[in-house]
Design a protein around this motif. Structure first.
Motif, short mmCIF file in Angstrom:
data_model
loop_
_atom_site.label_atom_id
_atom_site.label_comp_id
_atom_site.label_asym_id
_atom_site.label_seq_id
_atom_site.Cartn_x
_atom_site.Cartn_y
_atom_site.Cartn_z
N LYS A 1 0.84 -1.21 0.00
CA LYS A 1 0.00 0.00 0.00
C LYS A 1 0.87 1.25 0.00
O LYS A 1 0.61 2.20 -0.72
CB LYS A 1 -0.90 0.03 1.24
N PHE A 2 1.89 1.23 0.84
CA PHE A 2 2.77 2.39 0.97
C PHE A 2 3.43 2.71 -0.37
O PHE A 2 3.43 3.86 -0.82
CB PHE A 2 3.83 2.12 2.04
N ILE A 3 3.97 1.70 -1.02
CA ILE A 3 4.67 1.90 -2.29
C ILE A 3 3.71 2.41 -3.36
O ILE A 3 4.03 3.34 -4.11
CB ILE A 3 5.35 0.58 -2.75
N LEU A 4 2.51 1.84 -3.41
CA LEU A 4 1.56 2.23 -4.45
C LEU A 4 0.88 3.57 -4.14
O LEU A 4 0.69 4.39 -5.03
CB LEU A 4 0.54 1.13 -4.68
N ASN A 5 0.54 3.80 -2.88
CA ASN A 5 -0.12 5.06 -2.53
C ASN A 5 0.79 6.26 -2.68
O ASN A 5 0.33 7.37 -2.90
CB ASN A 5 -0.66 5.01 -1.09
N ASN A 6 2.10 6.04 -2.54
CA ASN A 6 3.05 7.14 -2.71
C ASN A 6 3.59 7.21 -4.14
O ASN A 6 4.52 7.96 -4.41
CB ASN A 6 4.20 6.99 -1.72
N ASP A 7 2.98 6.42 -5.02
CA ASP A 7 3.41 6.39 -6.43
C ASP A 7 4.90 6.18 -6.58
O ASP A 7 5.55 6.83 -7.41
CB ASP A 7 3.00 7.70 -7.15
N ILE A 8 5.45 5.30 -5.76
CA ILE A 8 6.88 5.04 -5.81
C ILE A 8 7.18 4.09 -6.98
O ILE A 8 8.18 4.23 -7.66
CB ILE A 8 7.38 4.47 -4.47
N VAL A 9 6.28 3.15 -7.20
CA VAL A 9 6.40 2.25 -8.34
C VAL A 9 5.12 2.38 -9.17
O VAL A 9 4.03 2.35 -8.62
CB VAL A 9 6.56 0.78 -7.88
N ASN A 10 5.29 2.54 -10.46
CA ASN A 10 4.13 2.59 -11.36
C ASN A 10 3.84 1.18 -11.85
O ASN A 10 4.69 0.54 -12.48
CB ASN A 10 4.44 3.53 -12.53
N LEU A 11 2.65 0.69 -11.55
CA LEU A 11 2.27 -0.68 -11.90
C LEU A 11 2.28 -0.93 -13.41
O LEU A 11 2.38 -2.06 -13.86
CB LEU A 11 0.88 -1.00 -11.35
N ASN A 12 2.15 0.14 -14.19
CA ASN A 12 2.10 -0.02 -15.65
C ASN A 12 3.47 -0.01 -16.30
O ASN A 12 3.60 -0.23 -17.50
CB ASN A 12 1.23 1.09 -16.26
N ASN A 13 4.50 0.23 -15.52
CA ASN A 13 5.85 0.21 -16.07
C ASN A 13 6.24 -1.21 -16.48
O ASN A 13 5.73 -2.17 -15.90
CB ASN A 13 6.87 0.73 -15.05
#
Length: 110
Positions: free
Chosen positions: A62-74
């Motif tokens: 949640k932390f990584i995704l909510n802070n846009d640290i990693v883009n899932l579409n990359n």
């Protein structure tokens, strides 16, 4: 030019990261050093996301995704998968991390 690193409050998940680090150390010592370096540098990348999924740490995902640290579409660094999202969903399926699977699929709809 100067690269501005995104500042985020890693403190909220530090205990979970330390826990996760211990599990990786016990399971795969050869991966541990690489993982620990990333954590030390606050480099929460796809590898960290993968291990958080493998060991079912929803808080870290949640932390990584909510802070846009990693883009899932990359594109995924793992050549078996087209995108980071595919890689993480496959890991969530493989390691039975249902909460993470649901979270990632929900996140994508928003």
């Amino acid at each position: 030019g100067l690269v501005m690193k995104k500042i985020f409050n890693i403190i909220e998940i530090l205990n979970d990261l330390k826990d996760l680090e211990k599990k990786i150390y016990l399971d795969s010592p050869e991966v541990f050093v690489d993982f620990a370096d990333r954590i030390a540098e606050n480099n929460l990348d796809e590898m960290v996301l993968f291990f958080a999924t493998k060991y079912n740490y929803l808080s870290i995902v949640k932390f990584i995704l909510n802070n846009d640290i990693v883009n899932l579409n990359n594109p995924s660094k793992n050549k078996q998968f087209a995108t980071v999202k595919e890689h993480i969903l496959a890991a969530a399926t493989q390691f039975n991390a249902k909460d993470i699977y649901d979270y990632v699929t929900e996140k994508q709809k928003k």
